[in-house]
Design a protein around this motif. Structure first.
Motif, PDB file in Angstrom:
ATOM      1  N   PHE A  12     -57.620   9.267   7.078  1.00  0.00           N
ATOM      2  CA  PHE A  12     -58.278   9.180   6.314  1.00  0.00           C
ATOM      3  C   PHE A  12     -58.191   9.772   4.791  1.00  0.00           C
ATOM      4  O   PHE A  12     -59.144  11.016   4.924  1.00  0.00           O
ATOM      5  N   ASP A  13     -58.508   9.947   3.170  1.00  0.00           N
ATOM      6  CA  ASP A  13     -58.548  10.858   2.735  1.00  0.00           C
ATOM      7  C   ASP A  13     -59.325  10.338   1.615  1.00  0.00           C
ATOM      8  O   ASP A  13     -58.665   8.806   1.435  1.00  0.00           O
ATOM      9  N   GLU A  14     -59.364  10.436   0.287  1.00  0.00           N
ATOM     10  CA  GLU A  14     -59.629  10.039  -0.865  1.00  0.00           C
ATOM     11  C   GLU A  14     -58.892   9.452  -1.340  1.00  0.00           C
ATOM     12  O   GLU A  14     -58.199   8.364  -2.452  1.00  0.00           O
ATOM     13  N   SER A  15     -57.205   9.950  -1.499  1.00  0.00           N
ATOM     14  CA  SER A  15     -56.022   9.807  -1.661  1.00  0.00           C
ATOM     15  C   SER A  15     -55.318   8.713  -0.936  1.00  0.00           C
ATOM     16  O   SER A  15     -54.193   8.065  -1.399  1.00  0.00           O
ATOM     17  N   SER A  16     -55.800   8.156   0.408  1.00  0.00           N
ATOM     18  CA  SER A  16     -55.400   7.139   1.164  1.00  0.00           C
ATOM     19  C   SER A  16     -55.313   5.955  -0.054  1.00  0.00           C
ATOM     20  O   SER A  16     -55.969   5.246  -0.110  1.00  0.00           O
ATOM     21  N   ARG A  17     -53.517   5.487  -0.046  1.00  0.00           N
ATOM     22  CA  ARG A  17     -53.486   4.070  -0.755  1.00  0.00           C
ATOM     23  C   ARG A  17     -52.933   2.719   0.330  1.00  0.00           C
ATOM     24  O   ARG A  17     -53.602   1.713   0.091  1.00  0.00           O
ATOM     25  N   ARG A  70     -50.368   9.224   2.102  1.00  0.00           N
ATOM     26  CA  ARG A  70     -51.182   8.764   1.787  1.00  0.00           C
ATOM     27  C   ARG A  70     -51.832   7.059   2.091  1.00  0.00           C
ATOM     28  O   ARG A  70     -52.004   6.314   2.242  1.00  0.00           O
ATOM     29  N   LYS A 103     -64.948   0.299   1.211  1.00  0.00           N
ATOM     30  CA  LYS A 103     -65.690   0.290   0.306  1.00  0.00           C
ATOM     31  C   LYS A 103     -65.815   1.981   0.403  1.00  0.00           C
ATOM     32  O   LYS A 103     -66.003   2.012  -0.827  1.00  0.00           O
ATOM     33  N   LYS A 104     -65.409   2.763   1.141  1.00  0.00           N
ATOM     34  CA  LYS A 104     -65.472   4.265   0.990  1.00  0.00           C
ATOM     35  C   LYS A 104     -64.479   4.957   0.406  1.00  0.00           C
ATOM     36  O   LYS A 104     -63.850   5.897   0.271  1.00  0.00           O
ATOM     37  N   THR A 105     -63.356   3.933   0.251  1.00  0.00           N
ATOM     38  CA  THR A 105     -62.178   5.053   0.092  1.00  0.00           C
ATOM     39  C   THR A 105     -61.490   4.210  -1.383  1.00  0.00           C
ATOM     40  O   THR A 105     -61.367   2.830  -1.702  1.00  0.00           O
ATOM     41  N   ASN A 106     -60.004   4.949  -1.408  1.00  0.00           N
ATOM     42  CA  ASN A 106     -59.347   4.260  -2.960  1.00  0.00           C
ATOM     43  C   ASN A 106     -57.837   3.007  -1.846  1.00  0.00           C
ATOM     44  O   ASN A 106     -57.065   2.846  -2.610  1.00  0.00           O
ATOM     45  N   ARG A 108     -56.205  -0.108  -0.947  1.00  0.00           N
ATOM     46  CA  ARG A 108     -55.606  -1.267  -1.575  1.00  0.00           C
ATOM     47  C   ARG A 108     -54.845  -2.205  -0.796  1.00  0.00           C
ATOM     48  O   ARG A 108     -54.410  -3.131  -1.571  1.00  0.00           O
TER      49      ARG A 108
END
Length: 164
Positions: A12-17, A70, A103-106, A108
């Motif tokens: 995962f990273d910050e852009s994972s949806r 993502r 909690k620590k990602t975006n 959805r």
């Protein structure tokens, strides 16, 4: 029956949806130290279609494709007793901290690759996550009733709104 611990990190990273959850790594995946390592598993063909990519071959290519698309990937189970790769043999489950990851990602939406992953998510993780998961048909070769084309169409329909 073998007592095993999951030994590789989520992708995962910050852009994972979206997050796609399996149950626990198969024997082949454990040997390869990465998700969906069985050559007959259709996961990489399906996710390549979701991301409009060519089917990745190496672990690095797989990670790159998922992150570019993502898509986050992990398993519901951190540790369990299991016979070989048999999901039906799974006992004494210790779940992964899916809620902590969310909690620590975006991310959805949460999707489960097959009925057993869904059942385990509902039992061990859903309440803590506060997120209902969507059950997708399994990409496992054991799910022979679903053709690659039918799997791909079903997965595309389920995830498309989250990856736009």
């Amino acid at each position: 029956m073998e007592a095993l611990t999951h030994n590789f990190a989520p992708v995962f990273d910050e852009s994972s949806r979206i997050l796609i959850l399996g149950t626990f790594p198969s024997v082949k995946s454990r040997e390869n130290h990465f998700y969906y390592g069985h050559p007959q598993n259709r996961f990489w063909k399906v996710t390549a279609a979701l991301t409009d990519s060519k089917v990745p071959q190496t672990v690095e290519e797989k990670k790159r494709m998922l992150l570019k698309g993502r898509i986050a990937v992990w398993d519901v189970i951190a540790a369990c007793e299991i016979e070989g790769s048999s999901d039906s043999s799974i006992r004494n489950v210790v779940p992964n901290d899916i809620a902590g990851l969310l909690k620590k990602t975006n991310i959805r939406a949460v999707f489960c690759n097959g009925g057993k992953a869904y059942e385990l998510y509902v039992k061990y993780c859903e309440k803590a996550c506060g997120t209902a998961a969507v059950k997708l048909p399994s990409t496992s070769p054991a799910n022979a009733a679903w053709s690659l084309e039918r799997l791909t169409l079903n997965w595309q329909e389920a995830v498309k709104e989250y990856l736009q």
